[in-house]
Scaffold this motif. Structure first.
Motif, PDB file in Angstrom:
ATOM      1  N   ARG A 206     -64.647   6.545  87.461  1.00  0.00           N
ATOM      2  CA  ARG A 206     -63.792   6.718  88.623  1.00  0.00           C
ATOM      3  C   ARG A 206     -62.982   5.451  88.830  1.00  0.00           C
ATOM      4  O   ARG A 206     -63.539   4.361  88.846  1.00  0.00           O
ATOM      5  CB  ARG A 206     -64.680   6.987  89.834  1.00  0.00           C
ATOM      6  CG  ARG A 206     -63.908   7.140  91.089  1.00  0.00           C
ATOM      7  CD  ARG A 206     -64.807   7.339  92.297  1.00  0.00           C
ATOM      8  NE  ARG A 206     -63.955   7.255  93.446  1.00  0.00           N
ATOM      9  CZ  ARG A 206     -63.646   6.121  94.059  1.00  0.00           C
ATOM     10  NH1 ARG A 206     -64.178   5.003  93.665  1.00  0.00           N
ATOM     11  NH2 ARG A 206     -62.818   6.119  95.073  1.00  0.00           N
ATOM     12  N   THR A 207     -61.670   5.599  88.968  1.00  0.00           N
ATOM     13  CA  THR A 207     -60.821   4.441  89.232  1.00  0.00           C
ATOM     14  C   THR A 207     -60.799   4.198  90.734  1.00  0.00           C
ATOM     15  O   THR A 207     -60.577   5.124  91.496  1.00  0.00           O
ATOM     16  CB  THR A 207     -59.383   4.708  88.783  1.00  0.00           C
ATOM     17  OG1 THR A 207     -59.426   5.597  87.677  1.00  0.00           O
ATOM     18  CG2 THR A 207     -58.681   3.446  88.421  1.00  0.00           C
ATOM     19  N   PRO A 208     -61.016   2.955  91.163  1.00  0.00           N
ATOM     20  CA  PRO A 208     -60.952   2.671  92.598  1.00  0.00           C
ATOM     21  C   PRO A 208     -59.557   2.985  93.136  1.00  0.00           C
ATOM     22  O   PRO A 208     -58.560   2.794  92.436  1.00  0.00           O
ATOM     23  CB  PRO A 208     -61.246   1.177  92.688  1.00  0.00           C
ATOM     24  CG  PRO A 208     -61.908   0.820  91.411  1.00  0.00           C
ATOM     25  CD  PRO A 208     -61.388   1.769  90.381  1.00  0.00           C
ATOM     26  N   SER A 209     -59.509   3.450  94.383  1.00  0.00           N
ATOM     27  CA  SER A 209     -58.219   3.832  94.951  1.00  0.00           C
ATOM     28  C   SER A 209     -57.463   2.617  95.471  1.00  0.00           C
ATOM     29  O   SER A 209     -56.274   2.676  95.719  1.00  0.00           O
ATOM     30  CB  SER A 209     -58.419   4.829  96.085  1.00  0.00           C
ATOM     31  OG  SER A 209     -59.100   4.214  97.152  1.00  0.00           O
ATOM     32  N   VAL A 210     -58.177   1.502  95.648  1.00  0.00           N
ATOM     33  CA  VAL A 210     -57.530   0.282  96.119  1.00  0.00           C
ATOM     34  C   VAL A 210     -58.355  -0.872  95.564  1.00  0.00           C
ATOM     35  O   VAL A 210     -59.568  -0.770  95.444  1.00  0.00           O
ATOM     36  CB  VAL A 210     -57.461   0.238  97.656  1.00  0.00           C
ATOM     37  CG1 VAL A 210     -58.810   0.457  98.279  1.00  0.00           C
ATOM     38  CG2 VAL A 210     -56.864  -1.068  98.148  1.00  0.00           C
ATOM     39  N   ALA A 211     -57.698  -1.952  95.167  1.00  0.00           N
ATOM     40  CA  ALA A 211     -58.441  -3.066  94.589  1.00  0.00           C
ATOM     41  C   ALA A 211     -57.776  -4.379  94.962  1.00  0.00           C
ATOM     42  O   ALA A 211     -56.562  -4.438  95.155  1.00  0.00           O
ATOM     43  CB  ALA A 211     -58.512  -2.920  93.076  1.00  0.00           C
TER      44      ALA A 211
END
Ligand SMILES: Nc1ncnc2c1ncn2[C@@H]1O[C@H](COP(=O)(O)OP(=O)(O)OP(=O)(O)O)[C@@H](O)[C@H]1O
Ligand SMILES: [Mg+2]
Lengths: 282, 444
Positions: B421-426
């Motif tokens: 899962r790719t983080p939605s904010v980083a």
């Protein structure tokens, strides 16, 4: 009259909670003073978590009133509100006895989810944000700043992009508190925040709570088993046993209250003197 | 010690397999061993056929298969499947290779019709472009369902209902009011979303299995209504003569004023096919674009948070009912778009196209691809739908093969092909994907 009765942030009045035949809380009344750190203590199964669940709307009380006095003068009757409204409108936030983080989301994302309501407004309920209208971008940046602020407080700024499930137990507890603080609460309910922490983590927790009390307009009520923690940081202690309040006062007062000693040692009231002699308190 | 352990492993495995064999025997005796048949020689007389050999084969297969699985996988402490998954890239694909696949597929999709035309000519490529359109339709449906199942964690087994609503909306609006495709496309999406909300309202209180069963029932109800409301929907006869889409007002027809003559081309029926291909391609990309944007917005994060822990969401002041409803409605809307495309492509629709099997296929695409993974859905759609058509010659065996492939994938990669899962904010530029082992699947 004590300080917490003068200006209570939350008044619990004749709260009763029954589960079928079991009366988990029986006619419980107490006040939580504004700006105080209040401790709710009691033996296992005394009904402490149930009180929290009533305050935060997860249970509907069988009887009684819960009056939240916000600092802007608004009054909210919590027993009538839906659980999410209690956080959104009455500004009561909580943590859970068994930590409930969004484990598959990053630490930063956890703190962003907590700012859902203001961000929804800023994004015009998604429509504006989707079309890229102005206000949302700025609010988003502000929300990230708020998250960063709390990440610095709990010393997790370096791990902001790690999944929450990867954190150690103590870090998870502090993250859950930070997440609750991101909703901008006026009353913060912590269910056994120090459970399972080592002495160092326990100290960090104390500092965090002191900081919240000092720097933010947030009153804290916490459930705690560790007496040394309670005595050290709380201004006001309420003691429950079998759903009934058995003592209420300053830590000093509660510590010496024979009812409390009896409850913790598990004996009847009239045997207290005898027990006290045996333990050597008198 | 070692030897004894081996011994007990063997004994336990044999015991377990014998148990399975006995059960198979009991079942196979009646189900395989006895068969009532019509005797051809003696009029229409019924007679009982005994097939004990088939029973023996079935029992043997189960015994041997189970024994092998026991010895090599289930009862071992270090099953080779562990080593096997060690060989595979950890945590799904790296960001880099995932990007290569993404842009590679995108580029391929853009040029595909022309490559096929160049290679096979107009006549030969038609069948393949048709197949590509089908795959893209399922990609779009998969992406739409991914919002509901992958992001919000709500198991919806009746997704095809909204596909049907979209298709019938267009067909009926065109039939009764003469609306054009371009007008009906948004209307179909809105109507499907509207039905998503109507159906969602009562069912979203339910969780997990209950939600799944009720959505399944709603899907069937819509199909049965379409089937039985003869005056309005044409019932099992379906609706035909659904208007074809135009290219900014230009019909794909022979002669003056058509697409071909306007652009000075020779008329060919392939023009419309290619146009349909790019139409569904654009619609699918739109779905993906909206979804990816929403993921980075508060509502998208709330969906994912809901999948992770609904109670925590409520403690953070999130209105979970509304959040679920938006996911449901949005997913339904994209199905509605896809439905009206389906109607215009086929020119004919009937309730038969919207059976539970469709829902199951779309769900399988989402699950095989990896819940919440957009690129996973594409790969799974290509493999499933493409493979389905590719193995058409094998007739009844292809279902068997697909069942087996699905089992293998689920054993090998229980979280789907792309399981990170790719983080939605980083905060940092090179934030890593989150391994799917940490991500919840949702409870309802
Ligand atoms: N949902 C419920 N249904 C039935 N009984 C419940 C429910 N929730 C709590 N109880 C009962 O109410 C009583 C008080 O439980 P509660 O969890 O509030 O105790 P507690 O003081 O938090 O204890 P602990 O220190 O172990 O956390 C217990 O007897 C418990 O079994
Ligand atoms: Mg408790």
């Amino acid at each position: 009259m004590s300080t917490w009765d003068n200006n209570p942030v939350l008044k619990v009045e004749h709260l009763t909670m029954r589960f079928g035949g079991l009366t988990a809380i029986n006619d419980l009344s107490f006040n939580i003073g504004r700006g105080d750190i209040t401790a709710l203590i009691g033996p296992n199964g005394a009904g402490k978590t149930t009180v929290f669940n009533c305050i935060t709307g997860f249970y509907k009380p069988t009887e009684g009133r819960l009056v939240m006095n916000r600092s802007n003068g608004e009054k909210h009757l919590l027993e009538r509100m839906a659980d999410f409204k209690i956080t959104a409108d009455a500004k009561v936030a909580r943590t859970f006895q068994n930590i409930r983080l969004f484990g598959g989301m990053t630490i930063l994302e956890n703190l962003m989810v907590a700012q859902h309501n203001p961000l929804m407004v800023a994004s015009n309920w998604t429509v504006g944000g989707l079309l890229g209208l102005g206000g949302y971008k700025k609010s988003n940046v502000d929300a990230i700043e708020t998250a960063k602020y709390w990440l610095e407080r709990i010393d997790l700024i370096d791990r902001a992009d790690a999944p929450a499930a990867d954190l150690s137990y103590g870090d998870q507890r502090r993250l859950e508190i930070a997440r609750a603080m991101c909703t901008g609460p006026e009353l913060l309910c912590l269910d056994e925040p120090a459970a399972g922490l080592n002495p160092k983590e326990s100290l960090e927790l104390n500092n965090l709570l002191q900081y919240i009390r000092k720097e933010h307009d947030t009153s804290v009520v916490l459930i705690e088993h560790d007496m040394s923690v309670v005595m050290e940081i709380s201004d006001h202690v309420v003691v429950l046993d079998y759903g009934v309040k058995i003592s209420d006062g300053t830590p000093e007062f509660v510590k010496n209250d024979p009812h409390v000693i009896a409850a913790y040692l598990g004996v009847e009231d009239d045997e207290v003197d005898q027990v006290e002699e045996e333990v050597g308190i008198v | 010690m070692q030897a004894r352990q081996k011994d007990s492993l063997l004994v336990a495995s044999v015991k377990d397999s014998l148990g399975a064999a006995v059960i198979t025997f009991a079942l196979a005796c009646v189900m395989v061993g006895l068969r009532v048949d019509v005797a051809s020689g003696r009029g229409a007389e019924l007679f009982l056929e005994h097939r004990w050999l088939a029973v023996a084969v079935a029992v043997l297969i189960v015994f041997a298969g189970r024994l092998a699985m026991n010895i090599f996988f289930w009862k071992r402490e270090d099953p080779p499947s562990l080593n096997l998954s060690g060989l595979m890239p950890k945590g799904g694909l790296g960001a880099n290779s995932s990007n290569i696949i993404k842009y590679g597929l995108l580029g391929l999709a853009v040029v595909l019709p022309f490559v096929l035309m160049f290679w096979l000519g107009a006549r030969g490529s038609r069948q393949y472009i048709d197949l590509a359109i089908l795959v893209l339709t399922y990609v779009m449906l998969g992406w739409g369902l991914n919002i509901v199942v992958g992001l919000a964690g709500l198991l919806d087994l009746g997704y095809v209902a909204f596909y049907a609503v979209g298709a019938y909306s267009y067909a009926l609006l065109a039939h009764y009011f003469g609306f054009s495709f371009w007008l009906c496309l948004p209307l179909a999406g809105i109507l499907a979303a509207f039905w998503g909300i109507i159906l969602g309202f009562p069912v979203l209180r339910l969780r997990g299995d209950y939600l799944a069963i009720v959505t399944l029932a709603f899907g069937e109800i819509i199909r049965v209504v379409l089937l039985n409301w003869y005056q309005f929907t044409g019932g099992p006869d379906g609706l035909s003569g659904i208007p074809r889409p135009s290219f900014f007002g230009l019909e794909f027809s022979r002669g003056e004023g058509g697409f071909a003559s306007f652009f000075g081309l020779d008329y060919s029926s392939i023009h419309r096919i290619i146009f349909l291909y790019y139409l569904i391609f654009a619609m699918a990309l739109f779905t993906n674009f909206v979804t990816m944007r929403l993921r980075r917005m508060p509502i998208g994060r709330a969906w994912e948070a809901l999948r992770e822990d609904e109670i925590a969401c409520r403690a953070l002041g999130i209105n979970t009912t509304n959040t679920k409803l938006t996911a449901f409605a949005l997913g339904a809307m994209f199905a509605g778009f896809a439905g009206s495309f389906f109607a215009t492509r086929q020119g004919f629709i009937s309730p038969e196209s919207f059976t539970f099997l469709e829902s199951a296929i779309i769900l399988a695409i989402v699950v095989l691809g990896g819940l919440g993974s957009q690129i996973g859905v594409v790969i799974a759609a290509i493999v499933m739908i493409g493979g389905f058509e590719f193995f058409r010659e094998f007739e009844e065996y292809r279902m068997l093969v697909f069942g087996m492939i699905m089992v293998v994938i689920m054993v090998w990669k229980p979280r789907g092909l792309i399981s990170s899962r790719t983080p939605s904010v980083a905060l940092s530029k090179n934030a890593k994907g989150i391994s799917a082992d940490l991500v919840q699947e949702g409870h309802g």
